[in-house]
Design a protein around this motif. Structure first.
Motif, PDB file in Angstrom:
ATOM      1  N   VAL A 237       3.773   0.347  -2.550  1.00 34.69           N
ATOM      2  CA  VAL A 237       5.044   0.889  -3.050  1.00 34.69           C
ATOM      3  C   VAL A 237       5.487   2.077  -2.200  1.00 34.69           C
ATOM      4  CG1 VAL A 237       6.208   1.973  -5.006  1.00 34.69           C
ATOM      5  CG2 VAL A 237       4.612   0.085  -5.391  1.00 34.69           C
ATOM      6  N   ALA A 238       4.523   2.961  -1.886  1.00 37.99           N
ATOM      7  CA  ALA A 238       4.844   4.129  -1.058  1.00 37.99           C
ATOM      8  C   ALA A 238       5.289   3.697   0.332  1.00 37.99           C
ATOM      9  CB  ALA A 238       3.638   5.045  -0.971  1.00 37.99           C
ATOM     10  N   GLN A 240       6.787   0.842   1.177  1.00 36.00           N
ATOM     11  CA  GLN A 240       8.129   0.279   1.104  1.00 36.00           C
ATOM     12  C   GLN A 240       9.186   1.368   0.917  1.00 36.00           C
ATOM     13  OE1 GLN A 240       8.748  -2.793   1.873  1.00 36.00           O
ATOM     14  NE2 GLN A 240       6.551  -3.246   2.046  1.00 36.00           N
ATOM     15  N   ARG A 241       8.869   2.368   0.105  1.00 30.78           N
ATOM     16  CA  ARG A 241       9.804   3.479  -0.084  1.00 30.78           C
ATOM     17  C   ARG A 241      10.012   4.244   1.215  1.00 30.78           C
ATOM     18  NH1 ARG A 241       7.342   7.118  -4.454  1.00 30.78           N
ATOM     19  NH2 ARG A 241       9.157   8.400  -3.897  1.00 30.78           N
ATOM     20  N   ALA A 244      12.177   2.464   3.533  1.00 32.16           N
ATOM     21  CA  ALA A 244      13.569   2.516   3.071  1.00 32.16           C
ATOM     22  C   ALA A 244      14.230   3.846   3.437  1.00 32.16           C
ATOM     23  CB  ALA A 244      13.629   2.313   1.564  1.00 32.16           C
ATOM     24  N   GLU A 246      13.002   6.967   2.419  1.00 34.01           N
ATOM     25  CA  GLU A 246      12.655   8.078   1.528  1.00 34.01           C
ATOM     26  C   GLU A 246      11.578   8.948   2.185  1.00 34.01           C
ATOM     27  OE1 GLU A 246      11.909   7.317  -2.610  1.00 34.01           O
ATOM     28  OE2 GLU A 246      12.861   5.337  -2.472  1.00 34.01           O
ATOM     29  N   VAL A 248       8.409  10.236   1.895  1.00 30.68           N
ATOM     30  CA  VAL A 248       7.200   9.979   1.118  1.00 30.68           C
ATOM     31  C   VAL A 248       5.993  10.433   1.933  1.00 30.68           C
ATOM     32  CG1 VAL A 248       5.816   8.233  -0.051  1.00 30.68           C
ATOM     33  CG2 VAL A 248       8.299   7.997   0.026  1.00 30.68           C
TER      34      VAL A 248
END
Length: 295
Positions: A237-238, A240-241, A244, A246, A248
């Motif tokens: 999840v991290a 993919q974020r 995108a 973000e 992170v």
């Protein structure tokens, strides 16, 4: 061509000292003198003209530079003032003690010199930690010591000493630093030499470029970042974020995984680096290491 229109500066630096001491009339020295004269005349009108300042703070600064490895003659050259001026400031002459006051412009030029690595003389002896780490990191990528030495114009027997040296001359540190900046983002040509070099570096425990931060690689107290015990745990999840765009915080393993995912998607290296908020050099080094590992 007259002296007044000559574009080349004959002084160490195009400044007021060049105009007054070296009698240079290039555009830079002439402009520095014009600014000085205008300022002097303006301050005289207001009754605030004080061309001389206390010499002791300047003397102490020169001694501080000397303690850091920058001798007074080197400091004079960096400041663009004559060595004779600095010599009189420190030691006086046979008939006079060291001066108590010094011209404001001379003081400002000397006080502007800082004890940075780039200001040290090329023959100065410095800690070899950064030089050793850079040579080892290039070997971890597959750049053999022979190839590194060839590019630096040195013999491999002489160059290999940096792997174990505790100190090196500054000129050596500079040359290895420049070579590292050039090759740490480039994968060496595939072949048995690169493969043998990587295996040898792995047996020796050499850290790759990604284990070092550019700001701390020269600090002997800093240890390489090889990832912690949880470094192999990937938070998809991290990842993919982060891809995108973000901001992170990723572990080294997650960062490398994000790069592999981005490359698999057809993204350019600089585009992945931008999404992960990495500098261009860091992005290229990650891509280089991933390519090396896959070879």
């Amino acid at each position: 061509m007259t002296a007044a229109s000559r574009p080349d500066c004959i002084a160490p630096k195009a400044n007021l000292t060049g105009y007054k001491i070296h009698r240079c009339r290039c555009a830079g020295c002439t402009e520095a003198n014009r600014v000085y004269v205008n300022r002097r005349n303006r301050l005289k009108v207001y009754g605030r003209w004080q061309p001389m300042v206390e010499a002791e703070p300047v003397r102490q600064h020169i001694r501080t530079l000397g303690a850091a490895g920058i001798g007074w003659m080197r400091a004079a050259d960096l400041a663009g003032v004559s060595r004779g001026c600095v010599n009189r400031l420190l030691y006086g002459s046979t008939s006079r003690p060291p001066c108590k006051r010094v011209r404001r412009e001379t003081a400002a030029a000397i006080l502007a010199v800082r004890a940075t690595t780039d200001n040290l003389a090329p023959g100065q002896i410095v800690d070899a930690a950064g030089t050793r780490r850079r040579a080892q990191a290039l070997a971890a990528l597959g750049w053999s010591l022979s190839e590194q030495a060839r590019r630096l114009g040195r013999t491999v027997g002489n160059y290999s000493q940096v792997l174990t040296a505790s100190t090196v001359q500054l000129r050596t540190a500079w040359s290895v630093r420049d070579l590292y900046d050039e090759l740490s983002t480039v994968t060496p040509p595939p072949g048995p030499t690169a493969t043998r070099t990587r295996r040898w570096a792995q047996r020796k425990g050499f850290a790759p470029p990604l284990a070092w931060d550019d700001d701390t690689i020269d600090d002997p107290s800093v240890r390489p970042d090889l990832g912690g015990p949880d470094g192999d745990v990937i938070d998809e999840v991290a990842v993919q974020r982060a891809l995108a765009g973000e901001r992170v915080t990723l572990t080294p393993a997650e960062r490398d995984h994000a790069f592999r995912v981005g490359l698999a998607r057809g993204l350019a290296v600089h585009a992945i680096g931008k999404r992960l908020h990495l500098s261009g050099d860091t992005a290229r080094r990650i891509a280089c290491c991933i390519t090396t590992q896959a070879a």
